[in-house]
Design an enzyme around this catalytic site. Structure first.
Site, PDB file in Angstrom:
ATOM      1  N   HIS A 187       0.120   4.545   4.540  1.00 43.41           N
ATOM      2  CA  HIS A 187      -0.778   5.088   3.226  1.00 43.41           C
ATOM      3  C   HIS A 187       0.059   6.610   3.250  1.00 43.41           C
ATOM      4  O   HIS A 187       0.531   7.171   2.288  1.00 43.41           O
ATOM      5  CB  HIS A 187      -2.077   5.206   3.598  1.00 43.41           C
ATOM      6  CG  HIS A 187      -2.549   3.833   3.119  1.00 43.41           C
ATOM      7  ND1 HIS A 187      -3.967   3.854   2.854  1.00 43.41           N
ATOM      8  CD2 HIS A 187      -2.015   2.537   3.337  1.00 43.41           C
ATOM      9  CE1 HIS A 187      -4.343   2.468   2.692  1.00 43.41           C
ATOM     10  NE2 HIS A 187      -3.051   1.964   2.852  1.00 43.41           N
ATOM     11  N   SER A 199       0.769  -1.139  -0.139  1.00 43.50           N
ATOM     12  CA  SER A 199       0.198   0.027  -0.026  1.00 43.50           C
ATOM     13  C   SER A 199       0.911   1.285  -0.046  1.00 43.50           C
ATOM     14  O   SER A 199       0.428   2.270  -0.732  1.00 43.50           O
ATOM     15  CB  SER A 199      -1.005   0.007   1.201  1.00 43.50           C
ATOM     16  OG  SER A 199      -1.808  -1.243   1.137  1.00 43.50           O
TER      17      SER A 199
END
Length: 245
Positions: A218, A164
């Protein structure tokens, strides 16, 4: 002004500018030599290769599980053994290689599927816009940025895996470096597509699933990718289809 005679070069330049046909943003950009994109990239071969590699590694995770567990998800012990990211193991054990290996692992088929879709969306854009070498470099930059932010924020015992951070880095880099494209539908389409995936991924309340998501990765990946994309955009030579380096 009295000294500004009709023979002055400035007057001739102004008359030429006022009488010349008006150019659109795309035509002006092309005339200035700012067209972007690697002409040798016709298919996103590297993007597909990364997705295939992540899928194969996930197969290794399932094979490496102890004999007891069943299903299609690896257990936490397997993830740690194969390179999952945990602050205590990195800072106290000196296992800094986990900042990269964690990006190659996934915790479930859904985790792998969602990351694969986002990776494809960003990779298709960046592989043509920047070239394959820069796509690979930005993947590593995003992975490192996500891992370092996770180490700084997450609890020491938390084990984090997934690409991610690297993918958020690619999305952010594509969003920023797309400024290289001529102003118009092409740039708006690319930036809109990247923003529709990136922005919800940075909002914890936007997730409807019960999965535990590492938002530190993230944010770290997105920040690293945005900075890298900005640097590429600003140092991109006029007339060159891809960034230097």
């Amino acid at each position: 002004l009295p000294w500004y005679k009709s023979s002055h070069p400035g007057v001739r330049w102004l008359r030429s500018m006022l009488s010349s046909p008006r150019l659109s943003a795309e035509e002006l950009a092309r005339s200035l030599g700012v067209a972007a994109g690697d002409p040798s990239v016709h298919r996103p071969a590297l993007t597909w290769s990364i997705i295939a590699a992540l899928t194969a590694i996930y197969g290794v995770e399932l094979v490496a599980r102890p004999a007891g567990p069943s299903g299609f998800s690896p257990d936490i012990t397997t993830l740690i053994s194969l390179g999952g990211l945990a602050r205590d193991l990195v800072t106290e054990g000196g296992e800094w290689w986990r900042t990269l290996t964690a990006a190659c692992l996934h915790g479930s088929p859904l985790h792998l599927l969602m990351n694969g879709v986002a990776l494809f969306m960003a990779g298709v854009v960046l592989e043509h816009l920047l070239g394959r070498a820069w796509l690979a470099a930005l993947f590593v930059v995003g992975a490192l940025g996500g891992s370092l932010m996770g180490l700084a924020i997450n609890p020491g015992h938390l084990v984090s895996v997934g690409a991610s951070g690297a993918i958020m880095g690619l999305l952010a880099a594509a969003l920023v470096s797309a400024m290289r494209l001529p102003e118009g539908p092409a740039r708006s389409s690319v930036q809109g597509m990247m923003a529709r995936v990136l922005i919800p991924s940075l909002l914890p309340l936007a997730s409807a699933s019960g999965a535990r998501i590492d938002y530190a990765a993230h944010f770290g990946g997105a920040l690293a990718g945005a900075l890298a994309g900005f640097a590429l955009w600003k140092t991109w030579d006029v007339g060159s289809p891809t960034p230097r380096g």
